[in-house]
Structure formats: C-alpha cells, structure tokens
Write a protein that holds these residues in place. Structure first.
Motif, PDB file in Angstrom:
ATOM      1  N   ARG A   1       0.825  -1.210   0.000  1.00  0.00           N
ATOM      2  CA  ARG A   1       0.000   0.000   0.000  1.00  0.00           C
ATOM      3  C   ARG A   1       0.861   1.262   0.000  1.00  0.00           C
ATOM      4  NH1 ARG A   1      -4.597  -2.046   4.374  1.00  0.00           N
ATOM      5  NH2 ARG A   1      -5.998  -3.023   2.823  1.00  0.00           N
ATOM      6  N   ARG A   2       1.935   1.242   0.760  1.00  0.00           N
ATOM      7  CA  ARG A   2       2.836   2.407   0.773  1.00  0.00           C
ATOM      8  C   ARG A   2       3.462   2.634  -0.592  1.00  0.00           C
ATOM      9  NH1 ARG A   2       6.176   1.905   6.528  1.00  0.00           N
ATOM     10  NH2 ARG A   2       4.435   2.539   7.900  1.00  0.00           N
ATOM     11  N   ASP A   3       3.896   1.557  -1.247  1.00  0.00           N
ATOM     12  CA  ASP A   3       4.468   1.697  -2.591  1.00  0.00           C
ATOM     13  C   ASP A   3       3.431   2.262  -3.557  1.00  0.00           C
ATOM     14  OD1 ASP A   3       6.896   0.762  -1.757  1.00  0.00           O
ATOM     15  OD2 ASP A   3       6.577  -1.297  -2.481  1.00  0.00           O
ATOM     16  N   LEU A   4       2.193   1.843  -3.393  1.00  0.00           N
ATOM     17  CA  LEU A   4       1.144   2.360  -4.263  1.00  0.00           C
ATOM     18  C   LEU A   4       0.940   3.855  -4.038  1.00  0.00           C
ATOM     19  CD1 LEU A   4      -1.106   1.842  -6.323  1.00  0.00           C
ATOM     20  CD2 LEU A   4      -2.631   1.266  -4.394  1.00  0.00           C
ATOM     21  N   GLN A   5       0.991   4.285  -2.781  1.00  0.00           N
ATOM     22  CA  GLN A   5       0.843   5.713  -2.480  1.00  0.00           C
ATOM     23  C   GLN A   5       1.977   6.538  -3.082  1.00  0.00           C
ATOM     24  OE1 GLN A   5       0.618   5.849   1.780  1.00  0.00           O
ATOM     25  NE2 GLN A   5      -1.590   5.399   1.851  1.00  0.00           N
ATOM     26  N   LYS A   6       3.148   5.952  -3.188  1.00  0.00           N
ATOM     27  CA  LYS A   6       4.307   6.678  -3.704  1.00  0.00           C
ATOM     28  C   LYS A   6       4.235   6.935  -5.202  1.00  0.00           C
ATOM     29  CE  LYS A   6       7.377   4.869  -0.123  1.00  0.00           C
ATOM     30  NZ  LYS A   6       8.495   3.935   0.188  1.00  0.00           N
ATOM     31  N   THR A   7       3.276   6.308  -5.879  1.00  0.00           N
ATOM     32  CA  THR A   7       3.143   6.571  -7.307  1.00  0.00           C
ATOM     33  C   THR A   7       2.528   7.947  -7.563  1.00  0.00           C
ATOM     34  OG1 THR A   7       0.958   5.513  -7.366  1.00  0.00           O
ATOM     35  CG2 THR A   7       2.885   4.123  -7.803  1.00  0.00           C
ATOM     36  N   ALA A   8       1.804   8.481  -6.571  1.00  0.00           N
ATOM     37  CA  ALA A   8       1.258   9.835  -6.685  1.00  0.00           C
ATOM     38  C   ALA A   8       2.089  10.744  -5.780  1.00  0.00           C
ATOM     39  CB  ALA A   8      -0.220   9.860  -6.286  1.00  0.00           C
ATOM     40  N   ILE A   9       2.913  11.596  -6.387  1.00  0.00           N
ATOM     41  CA  ILE A   9       3.775  12.495  -5.616  1.00  0.00           C
ATOM     42  C   ILE A   9       3.050  13.821  -5.424  1.00  0.00           C
ATOM     43  CG2 ILE A   9       6.000  13.674  -5.559  1.00  0.00           C
ATOM     44  CD1 ILE A   9       7.125  11.442  -7.276  1.00  0.00           C
ATOM     45  N   VAL A  10       2.804  14.199  -4.166  1.00  0.00           N
ATOM     46  CA  VAL A  10       2.061  15.418  -3.860  1.00  0.00           C
ATOM     47  C   VAL A  10       2.996  16.420  -3.177  1.00  0.00           C
ATOM     48  CG1 VAL A  10      -0.105  14.175  -3.668  1.00  0.00           C
ATOM     49  CG2 VAL A  10       1.278  14.545  -1.625  1.00  0.00           C
ATOM     50  N   SER A  11       2.649  17.682  -3.265  1.00  0.00           N
ATOM     51  CA  SER A  11       3.468  18.741  -2.673  1.00  0.00           C
ATOM     52  C   SER A  11       3.223  18.799  -1.162  1.00  0.00           C
ATOM     53  CB  SER A  11       3.132  20.094  -3.307  1.00  0.00           C
ATOM     54  OG  SER A  11       3.890  21.122  -2.707  1.00  0.00           O
ATOM     55  N   PRO A  12       4.266  18.737  -0.349  1.00  0.00           N
ATOM     56  CA  PRO A  12       4.080  18.777   1.107  1.00  0.00           C
ATOM     57  C   PRO A  12       3.859  20.187   1.656  1.00  0.00           C
ATOM     58  CG  PRO A  12       6.396  18.555   0.583  1.00  0.00           C
ATOM     59  CD  PRO A  12       5.669  18.526  -0.728  1.00  0.00           C
ATOM     60  N   PHE A  13       4.059  21.214   0.825  1.00  0.00           N
ATOM     61  CA  PHE A  13       3.847  22.599   1.239  1.00  0.00           C
ATOM     62  C   PHE A  13       3.561  23.435  -0.006  1.00  0.00           C
ATOM     63  CE2 PHE A  13       8.436  21.668   1.060  1.00  0.00           C
ATOM     64  CZ  PHE A  13       8.832  22.499   0.006  1.00  0.00           C
ATOM     65  N   ASP A  14       3.083  24.652   0.206  1.00  0.00           N
ATOM     66  CA  ASP A  14       2.912  25.571  -0.918  1.00  0.00           C
ATOM     67  C   ASP A  14       4.295  25.830  -1.522  1.00  0.00           C
ATOM     68  OD1 ASP A  14       0.211  25.713  -0.454  1.00  0.00           O
ATOM     69  OD2 ASP A  14       0.341  27.507   0.775  1.00  0.00           O
ATOM     70  N   ALA A  15       4.466  25.483  -2.786  1.00  0.00           N
ATOM     71  CA  ALA A  15       5.812  25.417  -3.349  1.00  0.00           C
ATOM     72  C   ALA A  15       5.950  26.221  -4.636  1.00  0.00           C
ATOM     73  CB  ALA A  15       6.194  23.963  -3.618  1.00  0.00           C
ATOM     74  N   ILE A  16       7.195  26.639  -4.862  1.00  0.00           N
ATOM     75  CA  ILE A  16       7.613  27.204  -6.147  1.00  0.00           C
ATOM     76  C   ILE A  16       8.602  26.227  -6.769  1.00  0.00           C
ATOM     77  CG2 ILE A  16       8.771  29.130  -7.303  1.00  0.00           C
ATOM     78  CD1 ILE A  16       8.001  30.895  -4.965  1.00  0.00           C
ATOM     79  N   VAL A  17       8.419  25.941  -8.046  1.00  0.00           N
ATOM     80  CA  VAL A  17       9.302  25.016  -8.741  1.00  0.00           C
ATOM     81  C   VAL A  17      10.573  25.756  -9.156  1.00  0.00           C
ATOM     82  CG1 VAL A  17       9.541  23.446 -10.698  1.00  0.00           C
ATOM     83  CG2 VAL A  17       7.310  23.726  -9.582  1.00  0.00           C
ATOM     84  N   VAL A  18      11.703  25.236  -8.719  1.00  0.00           N
ATOM     85  CA  VAL A  18      12.993  25.809  -9.107  1.00  0.00           C
ATOM     86  C   VAL A  18      13.500  25.154 -10.386  1.00  0.00           C
ATOM     87  CG1 VAL A  18      15.388  26.176  -8.397  1.00  0.00           C
ATOM     88  CG2 VAL A  18      13.549  26.373  -6.715  1.00  0.00           C
ATOM     89  N   SER A  19      13.368  23.826 -10.449  1.00  0.00           N
ATOM     90  CA  SER A  19      13.805  23.102 -11.647  1.00  0.00           C
ATOM     91  C   SER A  19      13.078  21.762 -11.697  1.00  0.00           C
ATOM     92  CB  SER A  19      15.324  22.883 -11.635  1.00  0.00           C
ATOM     93  OG  SER A  19      15.699  22.103 -10.505  1.00  0.00           O
ATOM     94  N   GLU A  20      13.046  21.131 -12.885  1.00  0.00           N
ATOM     95  CA  GLU A  20      12.420  19.809 -13.050  1.00  0.00           C
ATOM     96  C   GLU A  20      13.126  19.065 -14.164  1.00  0.00           C
ATOM     97  OE1 GLU A  20      10.663  18.958 -15.880  1.00  0.00           O
ATOM     98  OE2 GLU A  20      10.839  20.937 -16.840  1.00  0.00           O
ATOM     99  N   THR A  21      13.111  17.719 -14.037  1.00  0.00           N
ATOM    100  CA  THR A  21      13.793  16.874 -15.034  1.00  0.00           C
ATOM    101  C   THR A  21      12.917  15.692 -15.416  1.00  0.00           C
ATOM    102  OG1 THR A  21      14.886  15.638 -13.266  1.00  0.00           O
ATOM    103  CG2 THR A  21      16.083  17.512 -14.192  1.00  0.00           C
ATOM    104  N   VAL A  22      11.612  15.906 -15.492  1.00  0.00           N
ATOM    105  CA  VAL A  22      10.704  14.805 -15.745  1.00  0.00           C
ATOM    106  C   VAL A  22       9.670  15.220 -16.792  1.00  0.00           C
ATOM    107  CG1 VAL A  22       9.103  15.447 -13.914  1.00  0.00           C
ATOM    108  CG2 VAL A  22       9.280  13.046 -14.597  1.00  0.00           C
ATOM    109  N   ALA A  23       9.131  14.224 -17.506  1.00  0.00           N
ATOM    110  CA  ALA A  23       8.116  14.485 -18.525  1.00  0.00           C
ATOM    111  C   ALA A  23       7.238  13.249 -18.654  1.00  0.00           C
ATOM    112  CB  ALA A  23       8.767  14.815 -19.870  1.00  0.00           C
ATOM    113  N   PRO A  24       6.012  13.394 -19.126  1.00  0.00           N
ATOM    114  CA  PRO A  24       5.130  12.234 -19.312  1.00  0.00           C
ATOM    115  C   PRO A  24       5.773  11.193 -20.232  1.00  0.00           C
ATOM    116  CG  PRO A  24       3.886  14.269 -19.515  1.00  0.00           C
ATOM    117  CD  PRO A  24       5.324  14.664 -19.463  1.00  0.00           C
ATOM    118  N   GLY A  25       5.615   9.917 -19.862  1.00  0.00           N
ATOM    119  CA  GLY A  25       6.177   8.827 -20.653  1.00  0.00           C
ATOM    120  C   GLY A  25       7.574   8.435 -20.255  1.00  0.00           C
TER     121      GLY A  25
END
Length: 396
Positions: free
Chosen positions: A186-210
């Motif tokens: 169940r924990r592994d299943l929850q980890k598939t949806a990554i949620v923001s733990p606080f109100d956040a500003i994105v500094v950088s990202e290295t991910v894309a669909p697929g």
C-alpha cells in the motif's frame, strides 16, 4: 703762508676727518634703527601669533533616545526546500502543468503520477496472502484447542497438543508477515502519486510524461512559496542591544526589516519578525546567529523582486543602556573620538562609540558628552589636545 708752500700731509688731513665723521653718523643711524625695530618686534610677533590661530566651525550634539537599528548582512532563503526523487519504479503517466521553473503548486496538490498498475496488483496479491494466512490461523487455533482438550482427558498424547500449539504459533507469524507485506504494498502504491508537502515554487524539473523513473532518481526541486528567512551574525554588543529591545517589548514579537544592499539583485524591502537566537555561535567570526522570518517573502506579489539566496541587510531594533547622540559625520574622527571646543577655546578629545551611520548623521554613545558641548567640524592639518582655536558660527 700760501697754499703752495703747505706740505702734502697738511693738505690730506681734512679728508680723513670728514670720512670718520660720516662713519660715525652711519653707525649712529644703524643703532637707532635697531633699537626701534627691537621695540616694535613683540607687538608684531603677537599679531602674527594671533593670526595663526585657526577658525573652526562647531556643532552641538542632539540627543537621540535609546533605540536604534542594528544592521547585519545575510541572505534571504526559503524556509523549506525539497529535492524530489523517485521512490518507486514506473512510467510517468501525468505531470502537473505547473511543474516548470517558476510554477506554483499548492500544498497537497499532485505533482506527478507514476503508472500504478503493477503496484495495485501487488496490493491485491498481499491482500489475498493475508486472507489465506488468517484462514490458516483460524484452522490452527481450532486444532490447538481440540488437542489441548483431548490431552486434558487423556484421549490424546501431550506431544500432539504441543505440535498443535507450535502450528498455531507458526500461523500467527504467517499472519503478521502477510500484514507487513500488505502495508508495504500500500505504501508503494501511495508513492506513485507524488504530492506537494507545502505551498511550493518550482525551481527546476527533469521529468516528462512517458519517461521511466526509478528509485533515487532526481525529479524536481521545490522551495516554499511563502515564508523566507535570513540568518545573520551579531557581535556581542549588538546581541545585548537586541536582547534589551526584546525585554522591553515583553512577550511581543520584535519586528525586523530586510533591505537590499549594494550586492542585491532585488530592490524591495520586506517586513518580518525575529524568530530565535541560534544556541551556537559561529566559531570563526565569534558572532551569535539570529533567525528572522518573513511570512510573505516569496508571495506572488514579490515575484521578480525577491530572489532566494539574494544578499540583503537585516535591520533589527536595538536598545542602548545609555543615551545616544546624533552628530554630523564630519564631527567624528576615525569612528572613535570627537573634538570638544571648551569655553577657553581649547580643544579636548572625547572618546565615543559609533553605533550607526546613515544619511542623517552618525549615532554615537559618549558618556562624557553633554547637550551644551560644541563639537569641532572643521578638519585641521594638525589637531592636538589642548590647542587653541577661534569659533565660527555654531550650527544647531
């Protein structure tokens, strides 16, 4: 006797008399002039000495009260910072449209979704294994109770009862293991949806669909979208002043302000409060670290004006234990003393402690100053304790 019969010596005698007489008159004139010059010399020397005394401009110090601003350099940083990494393997199926540099994502909002098909199957498998283990436990429990009753009436050997008890304990362990496997699934299943733990500003990202991600792989960097903080070092004298200001306010928070300095990229002041003193001092600078919090530092209205990591000066209210004076910048020599012109028009040195300097002048502590003192503004080529000066018009 006629002149032609006079001797040559008798004819030269009158010439020598006139020469001697002329020399006498000359010497007498020189003596008279010397005596007259000697008589006038003291008066001329006195005039020359009086003319050599410099005229100076003075100013009277102004009382400045007990409070002042302590200035300390620091850097504005987000209160929270997070490097997102993958915790499970799988293909990215969905990405928040705001997951881009500068994007804002609210607390609890999904940042990205990883394909959860296999992990859902793992949960169902773990549930089935738990159900099987619980059924075996129920069976083992019934058999244990039956063998114990038979042993009590002598209808079955005690060894059979012992074996039934051991089988029951094995079944109990099997249930515990199955439950643990279900929790992990169940924990592994929850980890598939990554949620923001606080109100956040994105500094950088290295991910894309697929894209396929794996555990430990960097995905994005986030900073808090509201609160910021500045940590700054204060020397001992400023620590005492800030502590005094805190004590004077009682339980109220001590307000602070962060202002840009010459190294800042931003140009906006922000207001906050003093949160705490760090329990440790900086061993290299021997300063105490204070932490100031700015609730709206990275709010949307400050976007483009406040930058994480930017240099800013922290202004904190301090309180002096003795009255302070405000004087023009030119009155303070080497930040350590001033010249006071006495009623006898002689200057004397008074040591001071420079507290702050701004466009209004220099704030100093000086126990030996008084309101009626006149501070010398004019800078002389030579300034000696006890030298005499003349006063020009005094500034107010």
């Amino acid at each position: 006797m006629s002149d032609e019969y006079r001797s040559p010596e008798s004819r030269k005698k009158p010439s020598w008399i006139w020469i001697v007489a002329g020399l006498g008159v000359l010497v007498l004139g020189i003596v008279i002039m010397t005596l007259a010059g000697a008589a006038n010399a003291p008066a001329e020397d006195a005039v020359a000495q009086e003319d050599s005394i410099p005229y100076v401009e003075t100013v009277r110090p102004r009382q400045a009260g007990l409070t002042f601003m302590v200035r300390a350099p620091g850097r504005i940083q987000p209160r929270e910072r997070l490097d997102l990494v993958g915790e499970v393997s799988g293909k990215v199926t969905d990405v928040n449209p705001d997951l881009q540099a500068g994007g804002r994502i609210a607390r609890g909002e999904t940042i990205l979704q990883i394909d959860d098909g296999n992990l859902r199957a793992n949960v169902e498998r773990a549930q089935a294994q738990l159900a099987t283990a619980e059924a075996r436990l129920n069976q083992a429990e019934a058999e244990r109770d039956r063998q114990i009753n038979l042993a009590d009436i002598g209808a079955s050997p005690e060894k059979a009862a012992e074996q039934a008890i051991a089988a029951y304990e094995d079944a109990e362990a099997g249930v515990r293991q199955a439950r643990s496997q279900l929790v992990i699934a169940r924990r592994d299943l929850q980890k598939t949806a990554i949620v923001s733990p606080f109100d956040a500003i994105v500094v950088s990202e290295t991910v894309a669909p697929g894209r396929f991600v794996s555990p430990g792989q960097p995905l994005a960097r986030l900073i808090s979208a509201g609160e910021g903080e500045i940590q700054a070092g204060l020397p001992a004298k400023d620590v005492r002043a800030v502590r005094s200001a805190l004590a004077a306010r009682g339980d109220a928070r001590l307000p602070v302000r962060a202002v840009p300095n010459s190294s800042s990229l931003g140009a906006t002041d922000i207001d906050g409060y003093l949160a705490e003193f760090s329990p440790e001092i900086d061993q290299q600078s021997r300063t105490a670290t204070v932490i100031a919090v700015f609730p709206d530092a990275f709010a949307p209205e400050n976007e483009g004006d406040i930058f994480a990591g930017d240099y800013m000066d922290l202004l904190i209210e301090g309180r002096s234990e003795m009255p302070m004076w405000l004087v023009p910048d030119g009155a303070v020599r080497q930040d350590t003393f001033v010249w006071v012109v006495g009623t006898d028009e002689q200057i004397r040195r008074v040591d001071v402690e420079t507290v702050d300097r701004d466009e209004d002048g220099v704030l100093i502590r000086a126990p030996k100053l008084s309101t009626g003192d006149r501070l010398m503004l004019t800078v002389l080529a030579e300034e000696i304790d006890g030298m005499r000066v003349h006063l020009q018009e005094t500034q107010s």
